[in-house]
Scaffold this motif. Structure first.
Motif, PDB file in Angstrom:
ATOM      1  N   ASN A  68     -14.054  48.212  75.178  1.00 34.23           N
ATOM      2  CA  ASN A  68     -15.087  49.188  74.514  1.00 34.23           C
ATOM      3  C   ASN A  68     -16.251  48.369  74.085  1.00 34.23           C
ATOM      4  N   LEU A  69     -17.379  48.380  74.748  1.00 36.78           N
ATOM      5  CA  LEU A  69     -18.546  47.474  74.302  1.00 36.78           C
ATOM      6  C   LEU A  69     -19.690  48.460  73.868  1.00 36.78           C
ATOM      7  N   ASN A  70     -19.413  49.619  73.605  1.00 39.04           N
ATOM      8  CA  ASN A  70     -20.559  50.631  73.301  1.00 39.04           C
ATOM      9  C   ASN A  70     -20.989  50.097  71.787  1.00 39.04           C
ATOM     10  N   GLY A  71     -22.314  50.053  71.837  1.00 43.16           N
ATOM     11  CA  GLY A  71     -23.114  49.744  70.719  1.00 43.16           C
ATOM     12  C   GLY A  71     -22.885  48.226  70.109  1.00 43.16           C
ATOM     13  N   TYR A  72     -22.314  47.433  70.855  1.00 41.49           N
ATOM     14  CA  TYR A  72     -22.560  46.024  70.562  1.00 41.49           C
ATOM     15  C   TYR A  72     -23.828  45.479  70.992  1.00 41.49           C
ATOM     16  N   ARG A  89     -33.903  42.511  70.857  1.00 39.66           N
ATOM     17  CA  ARG A  89     -32.510  42.957  71.075  1.00 39.66           C
ATOM     18  C   ARG A  89     -31.945  43.784  72.062  1.00 39.66           C
ATOM     19  N   ILE A  90     -30.783  43.410  72.698  1.00 40.51           N
ATOM     20  CA  ILE A  90     -30.115  44.325  73.532  1.00 40.51           C
ATOM     21  C   ILE A  90     -29.044  44.949  73.136  1.00 40.51           C
ATOM     22  N   VAL A  91     -28.758  45.976  73.517  1.00 36.00           N
ATOM     23  CA  VAL A  91     -27.646  47.004  73.216  1.00 36.00           C
ATOM     24  C   VAL A  91     -26.976  47.189  74.308  1.00 36.00           C
ATOM     25  N   PHE A  92     -25.473  46.995  74.282  1.00 39.20           N
ATOM     26  CA  PHE A  92     -24.561  47.469  75.375  1.00 39.20           C
ATOM     27  C   PHE A  92     -24.075  48.993  75.249  1.00 39.20           C
ATOM     28  N   SER A  93     -23.805  49.304  76.286  1.00 39.90           N
ATOM     29  CA  SER A  93     -23.296  50.820  76.492  1.00 39.90           C
ATOM     30  C   SER A  93     -22.357  50.988  77.566  1.00 39.90           C
ATOM     31  N   ASP A  94     -21.145  51.817  77.152  1.00 41.66           N
ATOM     32  CA  ASP A  94     -20.117  51.670  78.155  1.00 41.66           C
ATOM     33  C   ASP A  94     -20.395  53.168  78.978  1.00 41.66           C
ATOM     34  N   GLY A  95     -21.536  53.861  78.937  1.00 38.06           N
ATOM     35  CA  GLY A  95     -22.020  54.966  79.808  1.00 38.06           C
ATOM     36  C   GLY A  95     -22.578  54.448  81.275  1.00 38.06           C
TER      37      GLY A  95
END
Length: 310
Positions: free
Chosen positions: A228-232, A286-292
């Motif tokens: 679960n990396l969503n939002g990291y 900044r980069i944001v990771f999504s699990d989508g």
């Protein structure tokens, strides 16, 4: 309850997600499988899927089928992306899969792949304006989102596997190879007419290379392993520091870094170079990771079509 099986034949890996859907259209993932079959390996400029890669992929699809054929009330959606899309022997591969598994694969166009990425991410990201970046094995999808609406999208026929092979980035890369690879990427990005409109945007990143980048940093921050990396998120300095560390190591040394899967160690430098180049070009802080991603986009479309309007 109904079940939707989504099979995603990617350029570097083949994935399966199984979702359980109730009568109201609410769903949850109940099973996930992955095989790093590297379908795009050694395609070269001739864009031919090689027999060994085809056999690895079909073997993975057989293992998936052995799981979902035991389930009731299933619908199977199977899609393929860049490697099959680009392959000159695409029909041979698709016919072989259908003959051996009874599986009809829908080959997504580049724009369709980018669109499903957007559908899979839009409800998982809190920001209004961002550039969605999906770095796969043989393609990169870019979507400019403003006010939560897609404004532009494109698919580029370059990715972690073909960049790594073309510029010899699998081992300890030479300065010349790295320089030539980045020049090549800059040239391609400069041909996207709307890309500069995303200047200073935050980047929302998807794909195997992005997940590896997140996991390496999460281990470094003592978060441990998580799917679960969503939002990291990471800032520019953290990303560049990580990449510098990767560049200083050879293939075997990279395999020992916590967070890097051993079969990704040869393509991680090439896989992250497009991201490094985009950050530099757009001055993204900044980069944001999504699990989508594509599979989540497909389930969202499916539920909207068959449940929400009934």
């Amino acid at each position: 309850m109904d079940k939707l099986v989504v099979v995603d034949v990617g350029s570097n890996s083949v994935r399966m997600s199984i979702y359980q859907i109730n009568k109201y259209g609410n769903y949850q993932e109940i099973k996930r499988m992955k095989s790093d079959s590297r379908l795009s390996e050694n395609m070269g400029s001739g864009k031919i899927l090689k027999p060994a890669a085809i056999n690895r992929t079909i073997q993975a699809l057989h293992s998936f089928k052995n799981v979902y054929k035991r389930m009731n009330n299933i619908t199977v959606l199977s899609i393929a992306t860049a490697a099959v899309r680009q392959a000159r022997n695409q029909k041979i591969f698709l016919n072989k899969v259908e003959k051996q598994l009874g599986l009809k694969i829908r080959v997504l166009s580049g724009n369709e792949e980018a669109y499903y990425d957007y559908l899979g991410v839009i409800n998982r990201v809190k920001m209004n304006d961002y550039l969605l970046v999906d770095i796969g094995g043989a393609s990169i999808e870019l979507v400019r989102v403003r006010g939560k609406k897609r404004k532009n999208l494109i698919s580029l026929p370059i990715g972690a596997v073909n960049i790594s092979e073309r510029f010899h980035l699998d081992g300890l890369p030479s300065a010349a190879d790295l320089f030539n690879a980045q020049r090549f990427l800059k040239r391609i990005f400069h041909q996207v007419p709307w890309l500069q409109k995303a200047s200073h945007y935050q980047l929302v990143v998807l794909g195997g290379a992005a997940r590896t980048l997140a996991r390496v940093n999460r281990y470094r921050q003592h978060f441990g392993y998580s799917d679960n990396l969503n939002g990291y998120h990471l800032n520019q300095h953290q990303i560049f520091t990580t990449y510098e560390n990767l560049l200083s190591r050879n293939y075997h040394s990279r395999q020992t870094i916590p967070g890097i899967e051993k079969d990704k160690a040869d393509i991680i430098v090439g896989g992250l170079l497009p991201l490094i180049t985009l950050i530099d070009e757009l001055d993204s802080r900044r980069i944001v990771f999504s699990d989508g991603g594509v599979r989540e986009g497909l389930i969202n479309e499916y539920v909207d079509r068959y449940y929400k309007h009934n």
